[in-house]
Design a protein around this motif. Structure first.
Motif, PDB file in Angstrom:
ATOM      1  N   ASP A 239       0.813  -1.219   0.000  1.00 40.34           N
ATOM      2  CA  ASP A 239       0.000   0.000   0.000  1.00 40.34           C
ATOM      3  C   ASP A 239       0.845   1.266   0.000  1.00 40.34           C
ATOM      4  OD1 ASP A 239      -2.279  -1.583   0.048  1.00 40.34           O
ATOM      5  OD2 ASP A 239      -2.375  -1.590   2.248  1.00 40.34           O
ATOM      6  N   ARG A 240       2.147   1.128   0.224  1.00 43.49           N
ATOM      7  CA  ARG A 240       3.030   2.296   0.229  1.00 43.49           C
ATOM      8  C   ARG A 240       3.562   2.538  -1.184  1.00 43.49           C
ATOM      9  NH1 ARG A 240       5.277   4.351   5.018  1.00 43.49           N
ATOM     10  NH2 ARG A 240       6.281   5.750   3.529  1.00 43.49           N
ATOM     11  N   ARG A 241       2.795   3.295  -1.963  1.00 48.37           N
ATOM     12  CA  ARG A 241       3.167   3.511  -3.363  1.00 48.37           C
ATOM     13  C   ARG A 241       4.448   4.329  -3.507  1.00 48.37           C
ATOM     14  NH1 ARG A 241      -2.612   4.547  -6.518  1.00 48.37           N
ATOM     15  NH2 ARG A 241      -3.590   2.580  -5.868  1.00 48.37           N
ATOM     16  N   ASP A 242       4.779   5.100  -2.473  1.00 48.90           N
ATOM     17  CA  ASP A 242       5.994   5.916  -2.537  1.00 48.90           C
ATOM     18  C   ASP A 242       7.261   5.069  -2.468  1.00 48.90           C
ATOM     19  OD1 ASP A 242       5.282   5.214   0.066  1.00 48.90           O
ATOM     20  OD2 ASP A 242       6.319   6.925   0.949  1.00 48.90           O
ATOM     21  N   LEU A 243       7.123   3.793  -2.106  1.00 49.27           N
ATOM     22  CA  LEU A 243       8.304   2.948  -1.961  1.00 49.27           C
ATOM     23  C   LEU A 243       8.835   2.435  -3.298  1.00 49.27           C
ATOM     24  CD1 LEU A 243       7.315   0.767   1.139  1.00 49.27           C
ATOM     25  CD2 LEU A 243       8.795   2.776   1.082  1.00 49.27           C
ATOM     26  N   ALA A 244       7.988   2.393  -4.308  1.00 49.82           N
ATOM     27  CA  ALA A 244       8.388   1.770  -5.577  1.00 49.82           C
ATOM     28  C   ALA A 244       9.565   2.502  -6.213  1.00 49.82           C
ATOM     29  CB  ALA A 244       7.202   1.721  -6.538  1.00 49.82           C
ATOM     30  N   ASP A 245       9.473   3.823  -6.355  1.00 44.98           N
ATOM     31  CA  ASP A 245      10.566   4.577  -6.966  1.00 44.98           C
ATOM     32  C   ASP A 245      11.815   4.518  -6.103  1.00 44.98           C
ATOM     33  OD1 ASP A 245       9.322   5.304  -9.288  1.00 44.98           O
ATOM     34  OD2 ASP A 245       8.701   7.287  -8.583  1.00 44.98           O
ATOM     35  N   ALA A 246      11.628   4.600  -4.799  1.00 48.81           N
ATOM     36  CA  ALA A 246      12.779   4.539  -3.894  1.00 48.81           C
ATOM     37  C   ALA A 246      13.508   3.208  -4.035  1.00 48.81           C
ATOM     38  CB  ALA A 246      12.333   4.756  -2.445  1.00 48.81           C
ATOM     39  N   CYS A 247      12.770   2.110  -4.131  1.00 45.53           N
ATOM     40  CA  CYS A 247      13.395   0.788  -4.271  1.00 45.53           C
ATOM     41  C   CYS A 247      14.108   0.652  -5.602  1.00 45.53           C
ATOM     42  CB  CYS A 247      12.344  -0.311  -4.108  1.00 45.53           C
ATOM     43  SG  CYS A 247      11.753  -0.517  -2.406  1.00 45.53           S
ATOM     44  N   ARG A 248      13.535   1.194  -6.660  1.00 45.24           N
ATOM     45  CA  ARG A 248      14.189   1.149  -7.970  1.00 45.24           C
ATOM     46  C   ARG A 248      15.509   1.918  -7.935  1.00 45.24           C
ATOM     47  NH1 ARG A 248      14.242   4.883 -11.629  1.00 45.24           N
ATOM     48  NH2 ARG A 248      12.503   6.000 -10.662  1.00 45.24           N
ATOM     49  N   ILE A 249      15.478   3.121  -7.376  1.00 43.09           N
ATOM     50  CA  ILE A 249      16.697   3.931  -7.284  1.00 43.09           C
ATOM     51  C   ILE A 249      17.695   3.280  -6.333  1.00 43.09           C
ATOM     52  CG2 ILE A 249      17.609   6.157  -6.507  1.00 43.09           C
ATOM     53  CD1 ILE A 249      14.941   7.386  -7.479  1.00 43.09           C
ATOM     54  N   GLY A 250      17.188   2.698  -5.239  1.00 46.01           N
ATOM     55  CA  GLY A 250      18.070   2.033  -4.289  1.00 46.01           C
ATOM     56  C   GLY A 250      18.826   0.880  -4.926  1.00 46.01           C
ATOM     57  N   LYS A 251      18.140   0.098  -5.744  1.00 43.54           N
ATOM     58  CA  LYS A 251      18.812  -1.002  -6.447  1.00 43.54           C
ATOM     59  C   LYS A 251      19.870  -0.465  -7.405  1.00 43.54           C
ATOM     60  CE  LYS A 251      15.397  -4.744  -6.467  1.00 43.54           C
ATOM     61  NZ  LYS A 251      14.634  -5.680  -7.322  1.00 43.54           N
ATOM     62  N   ALA A 252      19.513   0.582  -8.146  1.00 51.97           N
ATOM     63  CA  ALA A 252      20.454   1.147  -9.109  1.00 51.97           C
ATOM     64  C   ALA A 252      21.704   1.666  -8.410  1.00 51.97           C
ATOM     65  CB  ALA A 252      19.775   2.277  -9.891  1.00 51.97           C
ATOM     66  N   ARG A 253      21.526   2.346  -7.303  1.00 49.98           N
ATOM     67  CA  ARG A 253      22.678   2.888  -6.580  1.00 49.98           C
ATOM     68  C   ARG A 253      23.548   1.790  -6.007  1.00 49.98           C
ATOM     69  NH1 ARG A 253      20.480   8.285  -3.337  1.00 49.98           N
ATOM     70  NH2 ARG A 253      20.129   9.549  -5.203  1.00 49.98           N
ATOM     71  N   TYR A 254      22.923   0.724  -5.530  1.00 49.59           N
ATOM     72  CA  TYR A 254      23.723  -0.368  -4.987  1.00 49.59           C
ATOM     73  C   TYR A 254      24.545  -1.029  -6.091  1.00 49.59           C
ATOM     74  CZ  TYR A 254      25.169  -4.106  -1.929  1.00 49.59           C
ATOM     75  OH  TYR A 254      25.941  -4.960  -1.185  1.00 49.59           O
ATOM     76  N   LEU A 255      23.923  -1.244  -7.234  1.00 54.38           N
ATOM     77  CA  LEU A 255      24.641  -1.842  -8.366  1.00 54.38           C
ATOM     78  C   LEU A 255      25.788  -0.941  -8.816  1.00 54.38           C
ATOM     79  CD1 LEU A 255      21.523  -3.117 -10.310  1.00 54.38           C
ATOM     80  CD2 LEU A 255      23.385  -4.582  -9.501  1.00 54.38           C
ATOM     81  N   ALA A 256      25.523   0.352  -8.882  1.00 52.87           N
ATOM     82  CA  ALA A 256      26.568   1.286  -9.295  1.00 52.87           C
ATOM     83  C   ALA A 256      27.696   1.331  -8.272  1.00 52.87           C
ATOM     84  CB  ALA A 256      25.979   2.677  -9.494  1.00 52.87           C
ATOM     85  N   GLY A 257      27.342   1.278  -7.002  1.00 53.89           N
ATOM     86  CA  GLY A 257      28.370   1.276  -5.970  1.00 53.89           C
ATOM     87  C   GLY A 257      29.275   0.072  -6.067  1.00 53.89           C
ATOM     88  N   GLU A 258      28.703  -1.079  -6.365  1.00 53.96           N
ATOM     89  CA  GLU A 258      29.521  -2.271  -6.529  1.00 53.96           C
ATOM     90  C   GLU A 258      30.361  -2.176  -7.802  1.00 53.96           C
ATOM     91  OE1 GLU A 258      31.515  -5.405  -5.641  1.00 53.96           O
ATOM     92  OE2 GLU A 258      30.047  -4.518  -4.283  1.00 53.96           O
ATOM     93  N   ALA A 259      29.832  -1.522  -8.826  1.00 51.93           N
ATOM     94  CA  ALA A 259      30.617  -1.309 -10.042  1.00 51.93           C
ATOM     95  C   ALA A 259      31.840  -0.458  -9.747  1.00 51.93           C
ATOM     96  CB  ALA A 259      29.749  -0.642 -11.109  1.00 51.93           C
ATOM     97  N   TYR A 260      31.674   0.585  -8.928  1.00 54.80           N
ATOM     98  CA  TYR A 260      32.813   1.425  -8.551  1.00 54.80           C
ATOM     99  C   TYR A 260      33.874   0.592  -7.839  1.00 54.80           C
ATOM    100  CZ  TYR A 260      29.851   5.518  -9.488  1.00 54.80           C
ATOM    101  OH  TYR A 260      29.055   6.455 -10.073  1.00 54.80           O
ATOM    102  N   ARG A 261      33.411  -0.318  -6.968  1.00 51.39           N
ATOM    103  CA  ARG A 261      34.372  -1.149  -6.230  1.00 51.39           C
ATOM    104  C   ARG A 261      35.114  -2.117  -7.153  1.00 51.39           C
ATOM    105  NH1 ARG A 261      30.398  -0.512  -2.111  1.00 51.39           N
ATOM    106  NH2 ARG A 261      29.104  -2.172  -2.959  1.00 51.39           N
ATOM    107  N   GLN A 262      34.440  -2.559  -8.216  1.00 51.07           N
ATOM    108  CA  GLN A 262      35.060  -3.510  -9.137  1.00 51.07           C
ATOM    109  C   GLN A 262      35.954  -2.832 -10.183  1.00 51.07           C
ATOM    110  OE1 GLN A 262      34.935  -6.836  -8.897  1.00 51.07           O
ATOM    111  NE2 GLN A 262      33.766  -6.545  -7.016  1.00 51.07           N
ATOM    112  N   PHE A 263      35.785  -1.547 -10.369  1.00 48.95           N
ATOM    113  CA  PHE A 263      36.503  -0.817 -11.413  1.00 48.95           C
ATOM    114  C   PHE A 263      37.845  -0.335 -10.890  1.00 48.95           C
ATOM    115  CE2 PHE A 263      37.394   3.031 -13.844  1.00 48.95           C
ATOM    116  CZ  PHE A 263      37.155   2.613 -15.128  1.00 48.95           C
ATOM    117  N   PRO A 264      38.977  -0.597 -11.579  1.00 48.28           N
ATOM    118  CA  PRO A 264      39.094  -1.229 -12.897  1.00 48.28           C
ATOM    119  C   PRO A 264      39.587  -2.671 -12.837  1.00 48.28           C
ATOM    120  CG  PRO A 264      41.111  -0.101 -12.418  1.00 48.28           C
ATOM    121  CD  PRO A 264      40.239   0.034 -11.179  1.00 48.28           C
TER     122      PRO A 264
END
Length: 319
Positions: A239-264
Motif C-alpha cells: 500500500d506504500r506507493r511511494d516505496l516503488a521509486d525509492a526501491c528502484r533507485i536504491g537497487k540502481a545505486r547499490y549496483l553502481a556502488g559495486e561497479a565502482y568497487r570492481q573498477f578497474p
C-alpha cells in the motif's frame, strides 16, 4: 540513573576472541547505568564463549548470554539476541566494533525528548584493524545524512550499522527477516524507519573495524541477497506507493556502488553492473559517464589508477 529507560545493547559475535574483550569493555565504560548487555554467540570455536562466561560471571547483573550450540548464521543469531533483549531501546552492535564514551546517553536523550523517534544513528570512525589507523569518518557531509525510510532505501542503508539504536516498540514483530540469511539489517532499519522518525546525533560515537572479514567486504557475493531486500519491502508494504521509486533507485545505486568497487580490476563486471544500474535509473548521468569509460579499455585502465579523481569528476560534471 536507574530511573532512566532500560537500554539493551545487542551484541552478535562469532569467532571474535581477539576483539570481544575490547568490544565489551567499550560498553561497560558507558555512563548509562540502566543497561543490559545481551550477547548472542553463534557457536564459536575459538574460545569466544569462554570469554563471555568470564564477563557474565564478573558482571552478573549486566550480561545476558545466548550461547548457540549450533551455528545459526547472521540473521538467526541476530534474532537470538534481539528476542532476548528486554530494554525499551536497543543498540545494535557487533562483536568487533567499539563504542566511544557517551554514546548510549546521547542517543537515549534523542528518544526521550521525542516519542516519535524510531531510529537514531551517528557518524562512526572506520579504522583498519591491523594498524588502528582511521580510514575515514562517515556522515561528514549533510548530503550523506539519512532522515527517513525512503532515504535508507535509496542510500543502501546507514553507514556503520553499529551506530544504530532503535525503539523496541517500532521494531518489526518478527525481528530480522529469515529470508535474508546474511544482510538482513538493511531491511530491519527500513521497517523501523517506516514506523517513526529517523534522527542523527552529530557526534562520532563509535568505531567500525575493517579487517576483511565482514559482510561489507563480501558485497559482491551478497549482491543478489542484498537486492532481494527491496523486493521484500515492496511485498510487505504494497500500500506504500511511494516505496516503488525509492526501491528502484536504491537497487540502481547499490549496483553502481559495486561497479565502482570492481573498477578497474574487473572492467567487464563493472560494465555489466553499470548496465543494470542504467536500466533501473536511466536519467542518472553518473552511471552513464563511468559506463562510457568502462567501454574504452585503455582509458578504463588509466582511469582506474586515478579513481578518486574520476569519482570527483563524476560528481562535478555528471551530478
Amino acid at each position: 540513573m536507574n530511573s532512566t529507560p532500560k537500554m539493551s545493547v545487542m551484541v552478535i559475535c562469532y569467532n571474535q576472541a581477539h576483539f570481544i574483550r575490547e568490544t565489551l569493555d567499550s560498553v561497560l565504560a558507558q555512563d548509562y547505568e540502566n543497561l543490559e548487555i545481551v550477547v548472542a554467540d553463534d557457536a564459536s570455536t575459538d574460545g569466544t564463549q569462554d570469554i563471555l562466561r568470564q564477563y557474565a560471571a564478573q558482571y552478573p547483573d549486566k550480561f545476558v548470554l545466548v550461547l548457540n550450540e549450533r551455528n545459526l548464521g547472521i540473521t538467526g543469531n541476530s534474532n537470538a539476541a534481539f528476542f532476548a533483549c528486554s530494554g525499551e531501546f536497543i543498540a545494535l552492535f557487533a562483536g568487533d566494533d567499539l563504542f566511544l564514551p557517551g554514546k548510549l546517553s546521547a542517543q537515549v536523550e534523542e528518544f526521550v525528548k521525542d516519542p516519535d523517534v524510531a531510529l537514531c544513528y551517528h557518524p562512526v570512525e572506520v579504522f583498519d584493524s591491523a594498524t588502528n589507523r582511521t580510514l575515514y569518518i562517515t556522515n561528514q557531509n549533510p548530503r550523506e545524512d539519512t532522515h527517513n525510510a525512503l532515504e535508507i532505501i535509496m542510500r543502501a542503508g546507514i553507514p556503520g550499522a553499529s551506530s544504530v539504536m532503535v525503539r523496541r516498540s517500532a521494531c518489526p514483530p518478527g525481528g530480522f527477516d529469515v529470508r535474508l540469511p546474511s544482510v538482513t539489517d538493511w531491511l530491519f532499519f527500513i521497517e523501523v524507519a517506516l514506523r517513526g522518525k529517523v534522527v542523527k546525533v552529530d557526534r562520532v560515537l563509535g568505531r567500525y573495524r575493517k579487517h576483511g572479514k565482514g559482510a561489507s567486504d563480501r558485497a559482491l557475493d551478497l549482491l543478489d541477497e542484498t537486492l532481494m531486500t527491496l523486493d521484500i519491502v515492496l511485498q510487505k508494504y504494497p500500500d506504500r506507493r511511494d516505496l516503488a521509486d525509492a526501491c528502484r533507485i536504491g537497487k540502481a545505486r547499490y549496483l553502481a556502488g559495486e561497479a565502482y568497487r570492481q573498477f578497474p580490476r574487473n572492467i567487464t563486471l563493472a560494465q555489466q553492473l553499470l548496465g543494470r544500474a542504467i536500466a533501473l535509473d536511466p536519467p542518472n548521468l553518473r552511471y552513464r559517464f563511468l559506463y562510457q569509460i568502462s567501454r574504452h579499455r585503455p582509458l578504463a585502465k588509466i582511469a582506474g589508477k586515478v579513481m578518486p579523481r574520476v569519482k570527483y569528476l563524476i560528481k562535478k560534471y555528471a551530478a
